[in-house]
Motif scaffolding. Sequence first.
Motif, PDB file in Angstrom:
ATOM      1  N   GLN A 190       0.833  -1.195   0.000  1.00 16.35           N
ATOM      2  CA  GLN A 190       0.000   0.000   0.000  1.00 16.35           C
ATOM      3  C   GLN A 190       0.875   1.256   0.000  1.00 16.35           C
ATOM      4  O   GLN A 190       2.041   1.217   0.405  1.00 16.35           O
ATOM      5  CB  GLN A 190      -0.929   0.008   1.220  1.00 16.35           C
ATOM      6  N   ILE A 191       0.283   2.346  -0.451  1.00 14.69           N
ATOM      7  CA  ILE A 191       1.001   3.625  -0.511  1.00 14.69           C
ATOM      8  C   ILE A 191       0.419   4.606   0.494  1.00 14.69           C
ATOM      9  O   ILE A 191       1.081   5.027   1.442  1.00 14.69           O
ATOM     10  CB  ILE A 191       0.941   4.209  -1.933  1.00 14.69           C
ATOM     11  N   LEU A 192      -0.860   4.969   0.302  1.00 18.32           N
ATOM     12  CA  LEU A 192      -1.545   5.900   1.202  1.00 18.32           C
ATOM     13  C   LEU A 192      -2.414   5.184   2.227  1.00 18.32           C
ATOM     14  O   LEU A 192      -2.552   5.647   3.366  1.00 18.32           O
ATOM     15  CB  LEU A 192      -2.414   6.860   0.390  1.00 18.32           C
ATOM     16  N   LEU A 193      -3.016   4.090   1.822  1.00 18.35           N
ATOM     17  CA  LEU A 193      -3.942   3.385   2.706  1.00 18.35           C
ATOM     18  C   LEU A 193      -3.199   2.825   3.915  1.00 18.35           C
ATOM     19  O   LEU A 193      -2.097   2.280   3.792  1.00 18.35           O
ATOM     20  CB  LEU A 193      -4.638   2.247   1.952  1.00 18.35           C
ATOM     21  N   GLY A 194      -3.804   3.002   5.078  1.00 21.65           N
ATOM     22  CA  GLY A 194      -3.180   2.533   6.306  1.00 21.65           C
ATOM     23  C   GLY A 194      -2.092   3.453   6.818  1.00 21.65           C
ATOM     24  O   GLY A 194      -1.487   3.177   7.858  1.00 21.65           O
ATOM     25  N   LEU A 195      -1.848   4.537   6.113  1.00 22.13           N
ATOM     26  CA  LEU A 195      -0.788   5.467   6.506  1.00 22.13           C
ATOM     27  C   LEU A 195      -1.344   6.677   7.239  1.00 22.13           C
ATOM     28  O   LEU A 195      -0.822   7.084   8.280  1.00 22.13           O
ATOM     29  CB  LEU A 195      -0.017   5.924   5.263  1.00 22.13           C
ATOM     30  N   LEU A 196      -2.419   7.260   6.705  1.00 21.73           N
ATOM     31  CA  LEU A 196      -2.966   8.489   7.268  1.00 21.73           C
ATOM     32  C   LEU A 196      -3.900   8.212   8.430  1.00 21.73           C
ATOM     33  O   LEU A 196      -4.652   7.243   8.425  1.00 21.73           O
ATOM     34  CB  LEU A 196      -3.724   9.266   6.183  1.00 21.73           C
ATOM     35  N   GLU A 197      -3.851   9.103   9.407  1.00 25.13           N
ATOM     36  CA  GLU A 197      -4.785   9.029  10.526  1.00 25.13           C
ATOM     37  C   GLU A 197      -6.058   9.782  10.156  1.00 25.13           C
ATOM     38  O   GLU A 197      -6.042  10.681   9.313  1.00 25.13           O
ATOM     39  CB  GLU A 197      -4.142   9.622  11.774  1.00 25.13           C
ATOM     40  N   ASP A 198      -7.166   9.419  10.784  1.00 25.71           N
ATOM     41  CA  ASP A 198      -8.478   9.942  10.370  1.00 25.71           C
ATOM     42  C   ASP A 198      -8.561  11.466  10.362  1.00 25.71           C
ATOM     43  O   ASP A 198      -9.125  12.061   9.454  1.00 25.71           O
ATOM     44  CB  ASP A 198      -9.582   9.377  11.270  1.00 25.71           C
ATOM     45  N   PHE A 259       2.754   2.026 -10.400  1.00 31.41           N
ATOM     46  CA  PHE A 259       2.842   2.705  -9.104  1.00 31.41           C
ATOM     47  C   PHE A 259       1.916   3.916  -9.069  1.00 31.41           C
ATOM     48  O   PHE A 259       1.151   4.110  -8.114  1.00 31.41           O
ATOM     49  CB  PHE A 259       4.285   3.130  -8.826  1.00 31.41           C
ATOM     50  N   VAL A 260       1.990   4.744 -10.110  1.00 27.88           N
ATOM     51  CA  VAL A 260       1.202   5.981 -10.107  1.00 27.88           C
ATOM     52  C   VAL A 260      -0.293   5.682 -10.207  1.00 27.88           C
ATOM     53  O   VAL A 260      -1.106   6.344  -9.552  1.00 27.88           O
ATOM     54  CB  VAL A 260       1.660   6.924 -11.245  1.00 27.88           C
ATOM     55  N   THR A 261      -0.677   4.700 -10.999  1.00 26.05           N
ATOM     56  CA  THR A 261      -2.100   4.363 -11.087  1.00 26.05           C
ATOM     57  C   THR A 261      -2.607   3.815  -9.754  1.00 26.05           C
ATOM     58  O   THR A 261      -3.755   4.069  -9.373  1.00 26.05           O
ATOM     59  CB  THR A 261      -2.371   3.350 -12.214  1.00 26.05           C
ATOM     60  N   GLN A 262      -1.759   3.094  -9.025  1.00 28.82           N
ATOM     61  CA  GLN A 262      -2.156   2.644  -7.682  1.00 28.82           C
ATOM     62  C   GLN A 262      -2.285   3.837  -6.742  1.00 28.82           C
ATOM     63  O   GLN A 262      -3.221   3.907  -5.932  1.00 28.82           O
ATOM     64  CB  GLN A 262      -1.152   1.644  -7.111  1.00 28.82           C
ATOM     65  N   LEU A 263      -1.352   4.774  -6.848  1.00 29.63           N
ATOM     66  CA  LEU A 263      -1.424   5.984  -6.027  1.00 29.63           C
ATOM     67  C   LEU A 263      -2.722   6.733  -6.298  1.00 29.63           C
ATOM     68  O   LEU A 263      -3.396   7.205  -5.367  1.00 29.63           O
ATOM     69  CB  LEU A 263      -0.219   6.880  -6.330  1.00 29.63           C
ATOM     70  N   ILE A 264      -3.097   6.841  -7.563  1.00 28.85           N
ATOM     71  CA  ILE A 264      -4.347   7.518  -7.928  1.00 28.85           C
ATOM     72  C   ILE A 264      -5.540   6.774  -7.363  1.00 28.85           C
ATOM     73  O   ILE A 264      -6.461   7.379  -6.788  1.00 28.85           O
ATOM     74  CB  ILE A 264      -4.456   7.633  -9.464  1.00 28.85           C
ATOM     75  N   SER A 265      -5.533   5.452  -7.500  1.00 24.12           N
ATOM     76  CA  SER A 265      -6.636   4.639  -6.993  1.00 24.12           C
ATOM     77  C   SER A 265      -6.796   4.796  -5.481  1.00 24.12           C
ATOM     78  O   SER A 265      -7.913   4.939  -4.970  1.00 24.12           O
ATOM     79  CB  SER A 265      -6.396   3.170  -7.348  1.00 24.12           C
ATOM     80  N   GLU A 266      -5.686   4.806  -4.760  1.00 25.32           N
ATOM     81  CA  GLU A 266      -5.750   4.953  -3.310  1.00 25.32           C
ATOM     82  C   GLU A 266      -6.129   6.376  -2.915  1.00 25.32           C
ATOM     83  O   GLU A 266      -6.747   6.587  -1.859  1.00 25.32           O
ATOM     84  CB  GLU A 266      -4.409   4.562  -2.681  1.00 25.32           C
TER      85      GLU A 266
END
Length: 341
Positions: A190-198, A259-266
Motif C-alpha cells: 500500500q502507498i496511502l492506505l493505512g498510513l494516514l490518521e483519520d 505505481f502511479v495508477t495505484q497511487l491515484i486509486s488509493e
Amino acid sequence: MTAPRSPKPARPKSKPATEATAPREKASLHPRNRHQGRYDFPALIKSTPELAKFVIINPYGKESIDFASPEAVRVFNRALLKSFYGIAHWDIPADYLCPPVPGRADYVHFLADLLASHNGGEIPRGAAVKVLDVGTGANCVYPLIGHSDYRWHFLGSEIDPTAIASAKAIVQSNGLNKAIQLRQQTNRKQILLGLLEDGERFDLTMCNPPFHASLEEATKGSQRKWRALGKADPKRKLPVLNFGGQAAELWCEGGEVRFVTQLISESVQVAGQVLWFSTLVSKASNLPAIQSALKKAGALHSQVVEMSQGQKQSRFVAWTFQDEAQQQAWRKARWVRKDLG
C-alpha cells in the motif's frame, strides 16, 4: 522610394571543432530556485571543506565534481544543503538514493505556485501548510527544502526502516522535529492506505516514484545517462546505478505507470483529507495511461506541470477531488486568518 537595405552584419566565425562550448547550466530552473547560474565552489568549500578533494576541472575548463562518484555527489549535496538551506548535518547510508538538489527544489517551487494559483496569487507559507512526502527516502530532501523556503510542515512516509532511521537522524540533528515527522508504511503493498490518521489533513502530497519495472531496466537507464554525460570510459569502473539507490527507490513491479495508477486509486479513498495530490512522472509516454486513470478515478481537476533542468526534462501531475467551492472552504478553514509567517 525603397529604403536602402542595411548591410548584413558579418557572420561570426565558427569556433574550432576542438574547442568545447560549455552548456547553459540550469538555465530553465524555476525563478525562485536558489541554484541559478554556476556553482560558487570556493564558497561551497568554505562551508564544507571536505568538498575540496572532489572538485575537478570539466572538459569546458570549469570547476565541477565527478558525478560518476557517489561519494562526491553525496558530499556535494551536503555542501549545497548547508550553504543554501542551513542544514548543518546531512548524510545518507551508502548505496541509498542521493538526488540532485536543484531539480528537487524545482518540484517544491512549482507546487508552491500551484497553491498560489488557487489563493489569489499568494503562496501560503508557514506551519498551517501540511505536506505529505510519499517515499521521502533516506535523504529527506523535499521536506528540508520545503521547510527552509516556505516553512511548511511535512510528514515523510517510507517502507524502508533504514531510510526512515536515516531521515530521522537528519531531522533530529538539525532540530527540525516539530516541522518534519517521519512515519513508516508497514504494508509494502500500500502507498496511502493505512498510513494516514483519520483527522489528518494535507494541503499537498508529493512523490518521486520508482521509475523502472526491474533492476535490469534501472541499470540500463543509468548506463544511458552515463553515455549522455560523456562518462562512458571503458577504462573506468562506473557505478551500476545513477546517484545510488535501493530497489524500492528505483524500481517496482509494473514500473512507474503501475505505481502511479495505484497511487491515484488509493487517493480516491482519502480524497477528503488532501487538497492536491501530486507525483513526478519520468516519461512523457506514461502520461496518457496516467491521465486515463485520473479520469476513471473521478478527479475533478488535474494538470501536468513541465519542468526543465538544463538538458533534463521532467514533469509532475497534480489532481484534486475537490470542486472550487470546496477548495475555497479548505483555504478559509486552514490558511486565512492564521499566522502563516
